[in-house]
Design an enzyme around this catalytic site. Sequence first.
Site, PDB file in Angstrom:
ATOM      1  N   ARG A   1      76.302 -53.522  65.499  1.00  0.00           N
ATOM      2  CA  ARG A   1      76.321 -54.243  64.294  1.00  0.00           C
ATOM      3  C   ARG A   1      76.718 -53.395  62.828  1.00  0.00           C
ATOM      4  O   ARG A   1      76.795 -52.083  63.072  1.00  0.00           O
ATOM      5  CB  ARG A   1      74.752 -54.511  63.831  1.00  0.00           C
TER       6      ARG A   1
ATOM      7  N   LYS B   1      70.385 -49.881  61.196  1.00  0.00           N
ATOM      8  CA  LYS B   1      69.311 -49.294  61.770  1.00  0.00           C
ATOM      9  C   LYS B   1      68.761 -48.165  60.825  1.00  0.00           C
ATOM     10  O   LYS B   1      69.572 -47.609  60.063  1.00  0.00           O
ATOM     11  CB  LYS B   1      69.715 -48.679  63.012  1.00  0.00           C
TER      12      LYS B   1
ATOM     13  N   TYR C   1      66.875 -51.516  57.794  1.00  0.00           N
ATOM     14  CA  TYR C   1      65.724 -51.365  58.368  1.00  0.00           C
ATOM     15  C   TYR C   1      65.254 -50.054  58.635  1.00  0.00           C
ATOM     16  O   TYR C   1      66.069 -49.260  58.904  1.00  0.00           O
ATOM     17  CB  TYR C   1      65.791 -51.863  60.044  1.00  0.00           C
TER      18      TYR C   1
ATOM     19  N   HIS D   1      61.567 -48.832  59.656  1.00  0.00           N
ATOM     20  CA  HIS D   1      60.682 -48.679  60.661  1.00  0.00           C
ATOM     21  C   HIS D   1      59.812 -47.593  60.465  1.00  0.00           C
ATOM     22  O   HIS D   1      59.802 -46.663  61.690  1.00  0.00           O
ATOM     23  CB  HIS D   1      61.234 -49.007  62.133  1.00  0.00           C
TER      24      HIS D   1
ATOM     25  N   GLU E   1      62.782 -54.890  56.881  1.00  0.00           N
ATOM     26  CA  GLU E   1      61.444 -55.466  57.629  1.00  0.00           C
ATOM     27  C   GLU E   1      60.184 -55.717  56.904  1.00  0.00           C
ATOM     28  O   GLU E   1      59.232 -56.249  57.343  1.00  0.00           O
ATOM     29  CB  GLU E   1      61.151 -54.807  58.975  1.00  0.00           C
TER      30      GLU E   1
ATOM     31  N   ASP F   1      60.339 -51.089  67.851  1.00  0.00           N
ATOM     32  CA  ASP F   1      60.674 -50.514  66.980  1.00  0.00           C
ATOM     33  C   ASP F   1      59.553 -50.199  66.048  1.00  0.00           C
ATOM     34  O   ASP F   1      59.673 -49.352  65.034  1.00  0.00           O
ATOM     35  CB  ASP F   1      61.602 -51.548  66.147  1.00  0.00           C
TER      36      ASP F   1
HETATM   37  N1  LIG Z   1      63.259 -54.226  69.691  1.00  0.00           N
HETATM   38  C1  LIG Z   1      64.251 -54.898  68.777  1.00  0.00           C
HETATM   39  O1  LIG Z   1      65.309 -54.683  69.047  1.00  0.00           O
HETATM   40  C2  LIG Z   1      63.590 -55.661  68.080  1.00  0.00           C
HETATM   41  C3  LIG Z   1      62.470 -55.621  67.522  1.00  0.00           C
HETATM   42  N2  LIG Z   1      61.619 -56.674  66.753  1.00  0.00           N
HETATM   43  C4  LIG Z   1      60.346 -56.411  66.366  1.00  0.00           C
HETATM   44  O2  LIG Z   1      59.352 -57.406  67.123  1.00  0.00           O
HETATM   45  C5  LIG Z   1      58.380 -57.594  66.499  1.00  0.00           C
HETATM   46  C6  LIG Z   1      57.871 -58.751  66.416  1.00  0.00           C
HETATM   47  O3  LIG Z   1      58.494 -59.405  65.296  1.00  0.00           O
HETATM   48  P1  LIG Z   1      58.241 -60.981  64.508  1.00  0.00           P
HETATM   49  O4  LIG Z   1      57.891 -61.623  65.902  1.00  0.00           O
HETATM   50  O5  LIG Z   1      59.355 -61.337  63.826  1.00  0.00           O
HETATM   51  O6  LIG Z   1      57.102 -60.753  63.851  1.00  0.00           O
HETATM   52  P2  LIG Z   1      56.106 -61.810  63.674  1.00  0.00           P
HETATM   53  O7  LIG Z   1      55.296 -61.439  62.058  1.00  0.00           O
HETATM   54  O8  LIG Z   1      56.614 -63.175  63.296  1.00  0.00           O
HETATM   55  O9  LIG Z   1      55.106 -62.042  64.763  1.00  0.00           O
HETATM   56  C7  LIG Z   1      54.060 -61.186  65.010  1.00  0.00           C
HETATM   57  C8  LIG Z   1      52.962 -61.942  65.611  1.00  0.00           C
HETATM   58  O10 LIG Z   1      52.121 -61.078  66.267  1.00  0.00           O
HETATM   59  C9  LIG Z   1      50.609 -61.809  65.997  1.00  0.00           C
HETATM   60  N3  LIG Z   1      49.749 -60.696  66.256  1.00  0.00           N
HETATM   61  C10 LIG Z   1      49.180 -59.811  65.507  1.00  0.00           C
HETATM   62  N4  LIG Z   1      48.243 -59.204  65.869  1.00  0.00           N
HETATM   63  C11 LIG Z   1      48.199 -59.432  67.227  1.00  0.00           C
HETATM   64  C12 LIG Z   1      47.286 -59.336  68.414  1.00  0.00           C
HETATM   65  N5  LIG Z   1      46.171 -58.485  68.185  1.00  0.00           N
HETATM   66  N6  LIG Z   1      47.421 -60.143  69.326  1.00  0.00           N
HETATM   67  C13 LIG Z   1      48.287 -61.076  69.435  1.00  0.00           C
HETATM   68  N7  LIG Z   1      49.314 -61.363  68.336  1.00  0.00           N
HETATM   69  C14 LIG Z   1      48.888 -60.545  67.066  1.00  0.00           C
HETATM   70  C15 LIG Z   1      50.804 -62.152  64.539  1.00  0.00           C
HETATM   71  O11 LIG Z   1      49.771 -63.213  64.307  1.00  0.00           O
HETATM   72  C16 LIG Z   1      52.351 -62.964  64.460  1.00  0.00           C
HETATM   73  O12 LIG Z   1      52.081 -64.243  64.867  1.00  0.00           O
HETATM   74  C17 LIG Z   1      58.250 -56.531  65.440  1.00  0.00           C
HETATM   75  O13 LIG Z   1      57.952 -55.212  65.508  1.00  0.00           O
HETATM   76  C18 LIG Z   1      59.448 -56.470  65.082  1.00  0.00           C
HETATM   77  O14 LIG Z   1      60.201 -55.696  64.255  1.00  0.00           O
HETATM   78  C19 LIG Z   1      62.262 -57.610  66.065  1.00  0.00           C
HETATM   79  C20 LIG Z   1      63.695 -57.648  66.448  1.00  0.00           C
HETATM   80  C21 LIG Z   1      64.277 -56.769  67.189  1.00  0.00           C
HETATM   81  C1  LIG Z   2      64.645 -55.442  63.665  1.00  0.00           C
HETATM   82  C2  LIG Z   2      65.190 -54.293  64.498  1.00  0.00           C
HETATM   83  O1  LIG Z   2      64.593 -53.508  64.784  1.00  0.00           O
HETATM   84  C3  LIG Z   2      66.565 -54.456  64.712  1.00  0.00           C
HETATM   85  O2  LIG Z   2      67.209 -55.796  64.718  1.00  0.00           O
HETATM   86  O3  LIG Z   2      67.203 -53.668  65.420  1.00  0.00           O
END
Ligand SMILES: NC(=O)C1=CN([C@@H]2O[C@H](COP(=O)(O)OP(=O)(O)OC[C@H]3O[C@@H](n4cnc5c(N)ncnc54)[C@H](O)[C@@H]3O)[C@@H](O)[C@H]2O)C=CC1
Ligand SMILES: CC(=O)C(=O)O
Length: 382
Positions: free
Chosen positions: A15, A75, A94, A96, A118, A270
């Site tokens: 990206r 990133k 981002y 993190h 974020e 992340d």
């Molecule tokens: N690895 C990657 O490339 C990427 C990673 N991410 C990450 O994915 C993760 C999730 O992101 P989003 O879905 O956008 O966040 P979000 O805030 O939309 O959803 C998170 C959900 O987790 C729930 N939650 C909190 N504590 C909980 C628990 N104890 N048990 C069950 N659910 C619980 C919340 O109620 C919420 O609905 C983040 O860490 C984000 O940065 C996002 C995009 C890319």
């Molecule tokens: C949110 C994040 O970690 C990514 O887009 O790479």
Amino acid sequence: MIIGIPKEIKNNENRVAITPAGVETLVGAGHQVVIEKNAGAGSGISDEQYLAAGARMLDKPAEVYQAADMIMKVKEPLAEEYDLFKEGQVLFTYLHLAPEPELTRALLKKKVVGIAYETIQPEDGSLPLLTPMSEVAGRMSIQIAAQILEKPHGGKGVLMAGVPGVAPAKVTIVGGGMVGTNAAKIALGMGADVTILDKNPNRLRYLDDIFGARLKTLMSNSYNVKAAVAEADALIGAVLIPGARAPKIVTEEMVQAMQPGSVIVDVAIDQGGCVATVDRVTTHAEPTFIKYGVVHYSVANMPGAVARTSTFALTNVTLPYAAALANKGYEKAIKEDIALARGVNTIDGKVTYKAVAQALNLEYVPLAQVVDLPANINEHLA
Ligand SMILES: NC(=O)C1=CN([C@@H]2O[C@H](COP(=O)(O)OP(=O)(O)OC[C@H]3O[C@@H](n4cnc5c(N)ncnc54)[C@H](O)[C@@H]3O)[C@@H](O)[C@H]2O)C=CC1
Ligand SMILES: CC(=O)C(=O)O
């Protein structure tokens, strides 16, 4: 203002933080945009397209960092970039920081104004600069799980969709936010048997409304998580507490109870990961490792692999904030917008985002102690 865009250097991070449309907008508003040569190549954007939109191309990352008042990235900076920050520079990307003590120290040392995509959060509680990449990663997580479930990729040899007469894969999604919802959408579309857990009952109600009886919703507590993890062919980790290190909702014992050849995709990596056995960040080059016979995937920049889609989806939402920061200067911009104020993680050598300070055991300094914030912003910030 001079806005600098270096080429991303994380493994397979294709990206780029700006498109030619973004250059045209910022240059049209009287700013200069300097971009490292080839920065857009991985997203199919050529240097010529940037030049035609009004950017200046520079050969080396150091030249970009040196020239710019504000660096825009995708990133978090890697160690080799830490020495390039200029004191007081604005870094919009981002970050993190919760699992990144060394990066945090580098930002504090150089008094970088670290504004994290974020944690930008308007009053409605949404995370508008995280959402599009969570949509991408959530959708990808099921494609990836489906492939890893194939025997040659280390999986147990289960077809996600099943076939008539043979049951489909069981998919358990922990966290029903943006990632979880998008994972559910694709998994259901493929015909999987999907269970989603969240601790927010209103979120579960919403998911039940939009997906109907095809989706099983469960309150997230250790009893339900244990049962849903044990039966999962594919487990998706999608929990987030904004800014904080992800809580380890799935324990080591729960993973040990999964069948060999099952798959875990911990999208929350992340922020440190929400599955206890995910003890490392993997890369697109070597995306998986095996623990207790379960194939683990923990790539922290999943959208980087579908950069053509992701760059446009990301910059659609970052550009208005970048333009506000450039047009007004960062101080006026954060004074006028609570969402941007929540994005400030570091400033003037201090950590101004509470969950980051707590995760790293550093002193938390409220933003109002560093910037003279108007009362209407300050009272909504804590
Ligand atoms: N690895 C990657 O490339 C990427 C990673 N991410 C990450 O994915 C993760 C999730 O992101 P989003 O879905 O956008 O966040 P979000 O805030 O939309 O959803 C998170 C959900 O987790 C729930 N939650 C909190 N504590 C909980 C628990 N104890 N048990 C069950 N659910 C619980 C919340 O109620 C919420 O609905 C983040 O860490 C984000 O940065 C996002 C995009 C890319
Ligand atoms: C949110 C994040 O970690 C990514 O887009 O790479």
